[in-house]
Design an enzyme around this catalytic site. Structure first.
Site, PDB file in Angstrom:
ATOM      1  N   GLU A 142       0.839  -1.204   0.000  1.00 19.61           N
ATOM      2  CA  GLU A 142       0.000   0.000   0.000  1.00 19.61           C
ATOM      3  C   GLU A 142       0.872   1.252   0.000  1.00 19.61           C
ATOM      4  OE1 GLU A 142      -3.087  -0.115  -0.479  1.00 19.61           O
ATOM      5  OE2 GLU A 142      -3.468  -2.250  -0.123  1.00 19.61           O
ATOM      6  N   CYS A 177      -7.555  -2.569   7.839  1.00 24.91           N
ATOM      7  CA  CYS A 177      -6.169  -2.519   7.359  1.00 24.91           C
ATOM      8  C   CYS A 177      -5.724  -1.069   7.231  1.00 24.91           C
ATOM      9  CB  CYS A 177      -6.031  -3.275   6.042  1.00 24.91           C
ATOM     10  SG  CYS A 177      -6.207  -5.060   6.290  1.00 24.91           S
TER      11      CYS A 177
HETATM   12  N1  PCA Z   1      -8.091  -7.494   5.895  1.00 18.49           N
HETATM   13  C1  PCA Z   1      -9.033  -6.443   6.233  1.00 18.49           C
HETATM   14  C2  PCA Z   1      -8.932  -6.292   7.709  1.00 18.49           C
HETATM   15  C3  PCA Z   1      -8.204  -7.491   8.206  1.00 18.49           C
HETATM   16  C4  PCA Z   1      -7.636  -8.112   6.991  1.00 18.49           C
HETATM   17  O1  PCA Z   1      -6.845  -9.063   6.966  1.00 18.49           O
HETATM   18  C5  PCA Z   1      -8.794  -5.165   5.437  1.00 18.49           C
HETATM   19  O2  PCA Z   1      -8.304  -5.263   4.286  1.00 18.49           O
HETATM   20  O3  PCA Z   1      -9.109  -4.088   5.911  1.00 18.49           O
END
Ligand code: PCA
EC number: 3.4.19.3
Length: 205
Positions: free
Chosen positions: A80, A143
């Site tokens: 990200e 996340c």
């Molecule tokens: N994915 C979610 C929250 C926990 C995870 O493993 C997300 O992409 O926000």
């Protein structure tokens, strides 16, 4: 030895597993030369997840913080680029919270960039033929929430260490639209990321 903190999330949304946790567990059992890796499993609960990880950062003073999460619908590994200051959850978290368009930190900056060397990491992955692409949104769920809170803590009070978030695809047997990376490649990708950052930091000091 360089200390690396690797976080991953528990299952959520009614699932029994979370690929990010499986990847982190696999890495915990490996030896990366010069690296002491600590794995932290976090709850998919607003405020609780960052609280727990920030506490470990304060206690352990790591040289690198890598946060992992799983993303349905993504086909490759996606580091990200940016965390943004907004919670807008498509489903309730494991604590039953479902905020709609709420700031994560009231009055905080709109966003924080990852401080991982993303291009260099992508280069390592390309050499290893691991399908990957920078993502420009971590979503507006846990996340992104964790990523934002940790970057905000590091920027305002924490040690100056590289930190970032990486989504691995949701890997489940028999899914119709198979991701383009397999489990072992996800594990390799995170090991290569750690090696890349640690080699760079060792070169600086
Ligand atoms: N994915 C979610 C929250 C926990 C995870 O493993 C997300 O992409 O926000």
């Amino acid at each position: 030895m360089k200390k690396v903190l690797l976080s991953a999330f528990e299952p959520f949304g009614g699932d029994a597993t979370n690929t990010s946790l499986q990847v982190a567990e696999a890495l915990r059992n490996e030896q990366i030369p010069g690296v002491q890796l600590q794995m932290v499993e976090l709850p998919v609960v607003r405020f609780e997840a960052p609280k727990q990880l920030i506490r470990v950062i304060q206690e352990e003073r790591p040289d690198l913080v890598v946060m992992l999460g799983e993303a349905g619908g993504r086909r490759g590994i996606s580091p990200e680029r940016v965390a943004i200051n907004l919670d807008d959850y498509p489903i309730p978290d494991n604590g039953g919270f479902q905020p709609c368009d709420e700031a994560i930190v009231s009055g905080g900056p709109v966003g924080y960039f990852s401080t991982l060397p993303l291009r260099a990491i992508l280069g390592r992955w390309k050499d290893a033929m691991i399908p990957a692409e920078i993502s420009n949104t971590a979503g507006l769920y846990l996340c992104n929430h964790l990523f934002y809170q940790v970057m905000h803590y590091l920027a305002t009070q924490g040690p100056s260490v590289p930190a970032g978030f990486v989504h691995v695809p949701r890997l489940r047997e028999g899914e119709v639209k198979e991701p383009t990376v397999g489990f072992d490649q996800c594990v390799d990708a995170i090991r290569l990321l750690v090696e890349e950052v640690i080699e760079r930091r060792s070169a600086w000091v």
